[in-house]
Design an enzyme around this catalytic site. Structure first.
Site, PDB file in Angstrom:
ATOM      1  N   TYR A   1       0.816  -1.217   0.000  1.00  0.00           N
ATOM      2  CA  TYR A   1       0.000   0.000   0.000  1.00  0.00           C
ATOM      3  C   TYR A   1       0.849   1.267   0.000  1.00  0.00           C
ATOM      4  O   TYR A   1       0.311   2.368  -0.027  1.00  0.00           O
ATOM      5  CB  TYR A   1      -0.943   0.006   1.199  1.00  0.00           C
ATOM      6  CG  TYR A   1      -1.981  -1.085   1.135  1.00  0.00           C
ATOM      7  CD1 TYR A   1      -3.097  -0.966   0.322  1.00  0.00           C
ATOM      8  CD2 TYR A   1      -1.814  -2.263   1.859  1.00  0.00           C
ATOM      9  CE1 TYR A   1      -4.042  -1.967   0.237  1.00  0.00           C
ATOM     10  CE2 TYR A   1      -2.755  -3.285   1.784  1.00  0.00           C
ATOM     11  CZ  TYR A   1      -3.868  -3.133   0.974  1.00  0.00           C
ATOM     12  OH  TYR A   1      -4.802  -4.139   0.885  1.00  0.00           O
TER      13      TYR A   1
ATOM     14  N   TYR B   1     -11.836  -0.428  -0.545  1.00  0.00           N
ATOM     15  CA  TYR B   1     -11.841   0.083   0.830  1.00  0.00           C
ATOM     16  C   TYR B   1     -10.466   0.575   1.254  1.00  0.00           C
ATOM     17  O   TYR B   1     -10.336   1.184   2.324  1.00  0.00           O
ATOM     18  CB  TYR B   1     -12.308  -1.025   1.786  1.00  0.00           C
ATOM     19  CG  TYR B   1     -11.214  -1.949   2.282  1.00  0.00           C
ATOM     20  CD1 TYR B   1     -10.776  -1.886   3.603  1.00  0.00           C
ATOM     21  CD2 TYR B   1     -10.610  -2.882   1.439  1.00  0.00           C
ATOM     22  CE1 TYR B   1      -9.770  -2.719   4.074  1.00  0.00           C
ATOM     23  CE2 TYR B   1      -9.618  -3.712   1.904  1.00  0.00           C
ATOM     24  CZ  TYR B   1      -9.195  -3.640   3.220  1.00  0.00           C
ATOM     25  OH  TYR B   1      -8.190  -4.474   3.674  1.00  0.00           O
ATOM     26  N   ARG B   2      -9.458   0.374   0.420  1.00  0.00           N
ATOM     27  CA  ARG B   2      -8.065   0.632   0.812  1.00  0.00           C
ATOM     28  C   ARG B   2      -7.238   0.484  -0.454  1.00  0.00           C
ATOM     29  O   ARG B   2      -7.524  -0.370  -1.284  1.00  0.00           O
ATOM     30  CB  ARG B   2      -7.676  -0.444   1.831  1.00  0.00           C
ATOM     31  CG  ARG B   2      -6.325  -0.360   2.481  1.00  0.00           C
ATOM     32  CD  ARG B   2      -6.208  -1.574   3.400  1.00  0.00           C
ATOM     33  NE  ARG B   2      -5.012  -1.547   4.234  1.00  0.00           N
ATOM     34  CZ  ARG B   2      -4.612  -2.560   4.975  1.00  0.00           C
ATOM     35  NH1 ARG B   2      -5.312  -3.683   4.997  1.00  0.00           N
ATOM     36  NH2 ARG B   2      -3.518  -2.468   5.724  1.00  0.00           N
TER      37      ARG B   2
END
Length: 520
Positions: A91, A464-465
């Site tokens: 991420y 969501y991410r």
């Protein structure tokens, strides 16, 4: 200074002045602006190694030091990018969204305050899952953690990015209770009952009086969280459950439709995750152990892998926690439901307090071995995740799988996917594993990801991410009423942080001071 990247409209002279100011309040041993320092804070799994370079980093050991750094950043209009431990690999890791930001490294802040009677804990950003686990074990505390698949990261950082684990406390964000936050102007705020001096209920009641602000600081850039309260799971009297394998890709439908009602009824209180065969294969072997054929793996190779490991196309681990009599009653319901779904095999498991404990995510034990999946293709391995939220419905899940699987084949990538249960939703987690030393493969990752986002958006599904590279893309996909939610977020951002110094661009939220950087 070949690796030095400056924020927009910033000068080297101002950076040098800011560096000296940081050294004056922190000491030179906590300020990092050399080439090697900047390299150390890059994204290790970056799709584009030329993006998201910091201009330097500072490390704080106390709330007061964080406040001092924030005041200096405001003075020089220098953007900061806070990280807890920087282990959010896939991420963005330690890297900032905005090129030239200074990484605010909070990994040295490692205090733990545990209330054994209430089963609550206060952690600072640098407390890892291993740190908290060791604390619980060393103090013989009758509580279990919930850990993510790779547990070397921050307990706080994981919860603030909506990370998940596998026990009944697996939706970590829901277990936040009370935050301490340094605001963009350096002010210090405590949320919930923490706003009441010396309140013994800060970790007992999350709301306080007036608006509840805890979730405001989740996936946002509205402040820097320096303490987080969290609820812990009491050690259960017993654990019962089963590992279930299903033979065909289309069995995903019956798996979802069987498990979903049990989850909604809270017969299952954990967060189970249906995963495909590659979750085992990519951790325990490499692709070259099976084939040298280009493109996505053929059915024949997949069959050989499954035969070797004696696993289904899909598998799921289901666990029951708590009093033994209650678990026995629930197990009968679970056994009948899963047996009627037509599984390839069911392997029961059980544990009673006092017996040796299996060291897995199902018992809240920290682990890092699943990260070995990045070695699948060889070379410098990495991955990013594509994870839309979809309805908890078997037909919807199967359709989503078929669309996504077809894209993996189209782009010549091997499929690693899972469907994780909340109480009312599924998170379809797709790992895009790659070899950074394969230029052709790396050239496919960005268009592949953007295609998956577009496919999901066409169904009304949003992530969501997401990785730093795609925060603007994903934020823009939440498009109701001309992106009203994003406009609200940016109104709040500009009101709280007029200089735009805290993590500009995080979650697609850009302050006016850096509005021109959106999409860059």
């Amino acid at each position: 200074m070949a690796d030095l990247r400056l924020p927009p409209d910033f000068t080297l002279q101002k950076l040098t002045q800011a560096q000296r100011a940081f050294e004056s309040v922190l000491g030179a041993n906590k300020v990092f602006f050399e080439d090697l320092d900047r390299t150390s804070y890059l994204d290790k799994f970056a799709v584009d190694d030329e993006a998201h370079h910091p201009s330097g980093a500072v490390a704080c050991e106390s709330v007061e030091e964080v406040q001092a750094v924030v005041r200096i950043a405001n003075q020089y209009r220098l953007p900061l990018f806070p990280i807890s431990r920087g282990k959010n690999l896939g991420y963005g890791g330690t890297a900032p969204v905005l090129e030239g930001s200074v990484v605010l490294d909070l990994s040295r802040m490692k205090k733990i305050e545990f209330d054994a009677e209430q089963g609550t804990v206060i952690v600072e950003p640098g407390v890892s899952f291993y740190d908290l686990y060791d604390f619980v074990q060393q103090n013989n505390l009758p509580y279990w953690l919930s850990t993510p698949g790779n547990s070397w990261g921050s307990v706080m950082g994981n919860a603030l990015d909506r990370g998940v684990g596998y026990t009944p406390y697996g939706e970590h964000t829901k277990n936040i209770c009370g935050l301490e936050v340094v605001m963009p102007d350096g002010d210090l705020v405590r949320t919930g009952m923490g706003a009441f001096s010396n309140a013994p209920t800060w970790q007992a009641y999350p709301f306080g009086f007036g608006p509840g602000w805890d979730q405001m600081f989740v996936q946002s850039n509205f402040g820097i969280v320096t303490k987080m309260g969290m609820w812990m799971m009491p050690e259960p009297e017993s654990l019962m459950g089963m590992d279930v394998e299903f033979d065909r890709p289309e069995d995903l439908k019956v798996m979802v439709d069987t498990i979903a009602p049990l989850r909604r009824e809270r017969v299952l209180t954990q967060s189970p995750s249906i995963g495909n065969w590659m979750r085992a294969a990519a951790v325990l072997t490499r692709r070259t152990d099976w084939t040298d054929e280009p493109g996505a793996l053929s059915d024949a190779v997949i069959d050989a892998i499954r035969k070797q490991f004696d696993i289904g196309w899909w598998g799921v681990s289901l666990r029951l926690y708590g009093r033994e009599d209650v678990n026995k009653a629930a197990y009968k319901i679970l056994e009948e439901a899963m047996g009627n779904a037509g599984p390839m095999k069911i392997t029961p498991t059980s544990w009673r307090r006092g017996e040796p404990l299996e060291y897995t995510g199902w018992t809240g034990t920290p682990m890092t071995f699943p990260m070995q999946n990045v070695n699948w293709y060889g070379g410098r391995g990495g991955h990013i995740g594509f994870s839309p939220i979809i309805p908890q419905d078997g037909d919807a899940a199967l359709a989503q799988f078929r669309r996504t699987y077809a894209r993996y084949q189209e782009y010549g990538m091997d499929y690693q996917g899972s469907f994780a249960f909340g109480e009312r939703h599924l998170t379809n987690v797709n790992a895009m594993v790659f070899n950074k030393d394969d230029p052709a493969m790396m050239g496919r990752i960005d268009p592949f990801f953007r295609t998956l986002v577009a496919d999901a958006k066409a169904q009304g599904y949003g992530e969501y991410r997401t990785h730093l590279d795609y925060m603007d893309l994903v934020a823009g996909s939440y498009d109701f009423n001309n992106n009203a939610l994003l406009r609200l977020n940016e109104k709040v951002k500009n009101a709280l942080d007029p200089n735009g110094i805290i993590a500009p661009g995080k979650s697609g939220i850009w302050p006016s001071a850096f509005a021109g950087e959106r999409g860059q």
